[in-house]
Scaffold this active site. Structure first.
Site, PDB file in Angstrom:
ATOM      1  N   CYS A 151       1.007  -0.679   0.208  1.00  0.00           N
ATOM      2  CA  CYS A 151       0.224   0.063   0.203  1.00  0.00           C
ATOM      3  C   CYS A 151       1.119   1.867   0.088  1.00  0.00           C
ATOM      4  O   CYS A 151       1.901   1.299   0.637  1.00  0.00           O
ATOM      5  CB  CYS A 151      -0.832  -0.008   0.930  1.00  0.00           C
TER       6      CYS A 151
ATOM      7  N   THR B  20      -1.234  -9.889  -4.052  1.00  0.00           N
ATOM      8  CA  THR B  20      -1.681  -9.639  -5.593  1.00  0.00           C
ATOM      9  C   THR B  20      -1.037  -8.849  -6.997  1.00  0.00           C
ATOM     10  O   THR B  20      -0.704  -8.139  -6.874  1.00  0.00           O
ATOM     11  CB  THR B  20      -2.855  -9.436  -5.793  1.00  0.00           C
TER      12      THR B  20
END
Ligand SMILES: Cc1cc2nc3c(=O)[nH]c(=O)nc-3n(C[C@H](O)[C@H](O)[C@H](O)COP(=O)(O)O)c2cc1C
Length: 299
Positions: free
Chosen positions: A130, A192
């Site tokens: 993130c 991912t």
């Protein structure tokens, strides 16, 4: 037996964070889940400091060989997790690895510090996929961001710190080397891959409520295998390899590419006992795999 960062595990198969809800499974299956637990360690879904509602629906899109998710890390936040989830997860019959994520280094430090005090927690996994809101850089996409984060949190705990690498970077080996030099105990990969799907109505708008999402499943396996091999060739740390694992053959590939443990993620949505099946096929006997072979004999 498999040893990972000094933790003894019955076999080398664990879950990918966020892909198996052990609390919901316990509600559905009761103590049978504890008797037939499919994983050798349980990795919890990402915890953030503040509670998060997650992304608007729709949150999933199935591709021909994988899944794009834009779940958006819904969770109860640190306080809610400590009060409500941790006591339930501590009842699982395997070591607990808590996965944490922050939007600043200080947030990650708050999380690591809180879990460092909890004896129910065997290890911590840092989800670095993130952005750091202070620098705008994805924490795990940039070697120096990763190094600064690991240096900040490393002194806060004696528990093993696993850095979960993102594949959405130009040189995953450089990020892995930075994490190792900064004091990480292990690396896990891959998270991912960024992907998107357009709305079937054909107006060019995104299908997923979050706009883009993360691609997982068989579609990413070859990339994951290449990245595990690359990281294993550049670092000495133990590796948790994952990405599209569905069978013992796939798990063996990851072990041969340099992983010590293998995580099963998307496949658990199709087959919640996939991990036990894979461990059994690799030659490890577990409570779950014993009942799995019993089921097979009866078929
Ligand atoms: C629905 C879903 C939710 C996920 N949630 C998280 C999460 O909360 N934290 C995290 O670090 N990874 C999360 N992941 C990534 C997986 O742990 C794993 O790294 C990735 O899916 C690749 O493995 P797989 O192809 O076997 O699923 C999630 C993946 C999926 C499919």
């Amino acid at each position: 037996m498999t040893t990972f960062c000094g933790i003894e595990l019955a076999h080398p198969i664990v879950n990918g964070s966020g892909t198996f809800d052990a609390i919901a499974a316990r509600r559905a299956f009761g103590d049978a889940l504890l008797e037939r637990f499919p994983f050798a360690a349980f990795v919890s879904k990402t915890v953030t400091v503040e509670p998060r509602g997650g992304n608007p629906a729709p949150r999933l899109w199935e591709t021909p060989a994988g899944l794009i998710n834009s779940i958006g890390l819904p969770n109860k936040g640190l306080r809610g997790y400590l009060e409500q989830d941790l006591p339930k997860l501590a009842e699982l019959p395997v070591p607990l690895i808590v996965n944490v994520m922050g939007f600043t280094r200080e947030e990650v430090a708050t999380l690591v510090d809180a879990f460092a005090q909890r004896e129910e927690v065997a290890a911590l996994e840092l989800n670095v996929s993130c952005p750091n809101v202070e620098t705008g850089l994805i924490m795990g996409a940039d070697p120096s961001e990763t190094a600064k984060l690991v240096e900040r949190v490393r002194p806060l705990t004696t528990k093993p710190v696993i850095v979960k690498l993102t594949p959405n970077t130009t040189d995953v080996g450089a990020v892995a080397e930075a994490a190792e030099a900064a004091g990480a105990d292990a690396l896990s990969l891959i998270n991912t891959l960024k992907g998107m799907a357009l709305h079937p109505r054909g107006d060019g708008s995104p299908w997923l409520g979050g706009g883009t999402g993360g691609l997982s499943g068989p579609a990413v396996r070859a990339i994951a295998l290449a990245q595990v091999r690359e990281v294993a060739s550049r670092c000495r740390l133990p590796i948790v390899g994952m990405g599209g694992v569905q069978t013992a053959r796939h798990a063996r590939d990851f072990l041969q590419a340099g992983a010590t443990l293998v995580a099963v993620g998307t496949e658990s949505f199709r087959d919640p006992l996939a991990a036990a099946r894979i461990a059994a096929e690799l030659g490890f006997e577990t409570a779950a795999s014993r009942s799995f072979s019993l089921q097979n004999t009866h078929r």
